[in-house]
Design a protein around this motif. Structure first.
Motif, short mmCIF file in Angstrom:
data_model
loop_
_atom_site.label_atom_id
_atom_site.label_comp_id
_atom_site.label_asym_id
_atom_site.label_seq_id
_atom_site.Cartn_x
_atom_site.Cartn_y
_atom_site.Cartn_z
N LEU A 166 0.84 -1.20 0.00
CA LEU A 166 0.00 0.00 0.00
C LEU A 166 0.88 1.25 0.00
N ALA A 224 2.52 2.01 -3.30
CA ALA A 224 1.58 2.67 -4.23
C ALA A 224 1.41 4.14 -3.86
N LYS A 225 1.29 4.41 -2.56
CA LYS A 225 1.14 5.80 -2.11
C LYS A 225 2.37 6.64 -2.48
N GLY A 271 3.95 6.32 -5.12
CA GLY A 271 3.95 6.52 -6.58
C GLY A 271 4.83 5.55 -7.34
N TYR A 282 -5.09 -3.06 -4.62
CA TYR A 282 -4.83 -2.13 -5.72
C TYR A 282 -6.08 -1.95 -6.58
N TYR A 323 -8.87 0.23 -4.83
CA TYR A 323 -8.64 1.67 -4.74
C TYR A 323 -8.07 2.29 -6.02
N TYR A 332 -5.16 1.85 -7.58
CA TYR A 332 -3.73 2.22 -7.67
C TYR A 332 -3.16 1.67 -8.96
N ASP A 333 -2.34 2.47 -9.65
CA ASP A 333 -1.81 1.94 -10.90
C ASP A 333 -0.37 1.42 -10.80
N THR A 334 0.17 1.35 -9.60
CA THR A 334 1.47 0.67 -9.41
C THR A 334 1.32 -0.77 -9.91
#
Ligand code: E4P
Length: 218
Positions: A118, A121-122, A124, A153, A156, A158-160
């Motif tokens: 997480l 991802a936050k 970036g 992912y 939420y 997230y595009d990681t």
């Protein structure tokens, strides 16, 4: 799913790249130490980047944020294919955020929990590398981590990208695909194991024997 080769051995990278089977390469300091010898690792990274037309992860070795940022900038300047690999520590996450803001792609590595993923991802991160095999090594369920990160992912947006790492055998690769990992990084041996099936060998042997009985040419 993208397949990356997890090695710093140029001959192996060339063999897989020439077959058009890999999308990139991941290295780590241990893999580089195995092959670099007296060679400047920066030269090795450049050579790998010329062989593979895709991302090549090269890892920082500093442990504080500023050193990681400095090393990350130097690595990124080596070649446009370089993705800067950073450990999943507080300093690594901070360095990731800075490098990403400068347009440098990052791979946050040594991920062993969904909470760590997480934060990657936050921060970036372009990629997060959960180490499946090393969790299995201590009697955990490495693949469960890939499941959980995929779910978080997706929940939420997230595009990681999830880069399943420390994969040790073909079943790890198949399970990563079924879960929906974006990428899998695998040692050369596992790449070639993916092509093997005893029924393929047996079937080919029979086809060739039957064809030979015709005494004909194509
Ligand atoms: C990934 O980035 C690592 O280089 C690698 O997959 C680690 O694998 P190992 O646990 O087999 O050393």
């Amino acid at each position: 799913m993208k397949i990356f080769l997890d090695t710093a051995e140029v001959a192996e990278i060339r063999r897989a790249a020439e077959a058009g089977l890999i999308d990139g390469v991941t290295t780590n300091p241990s893999l580089v130490a195995k092959v670099a010898g007296d060679r400047d690792p920066k030269e090795l990274y450049r050579e790998i980047c010329e062989v593979v037309q895709g991302p090549v992860s090269a890892e920082v070795v500093g442990i504080d944020r500023d050193t990681m940022i400095e090393e990350g900038r130097k690595l990124a300047a080596l070649h446009e294919h370089i993705v800067v690999k950073l450990p999943l520590t507080e300093a690594g996450l901070k360095a990731c955020r800075t490098l990403v803001s400068e347009g440098i792609r990052t791979n946050v590595t040594l991920c062993f929990s969904v909470s760590q993923a997480l934060l990657a991802a936050k921060a970036g991160a372009t990629y997060v590398s959960p180490f499946v095999g090393r969790i299995d090594d201590i009697s955990g369920e490495g693949m469960q981590l890939i499941h959980q990160i995929r779910q978080v992912y997706d929940n939420y947006g997230y595009d990681t990208e999830i880069l399943a790492a420390s994969l040790r055998h073909p079943t790890h690769v198949v399970e990563s695909m079924l879960i929906g990992a974006d990428c899998a990084t695998i040692p050369p041996k596992v790449l070639w194991q993916l092509s093997k099936h005893p029924l393929t060998d047996r079937g080919l042997e029979q086809f060739l024997a039957d064809w030979a009985s015709l005494g004909a040419e194509i």
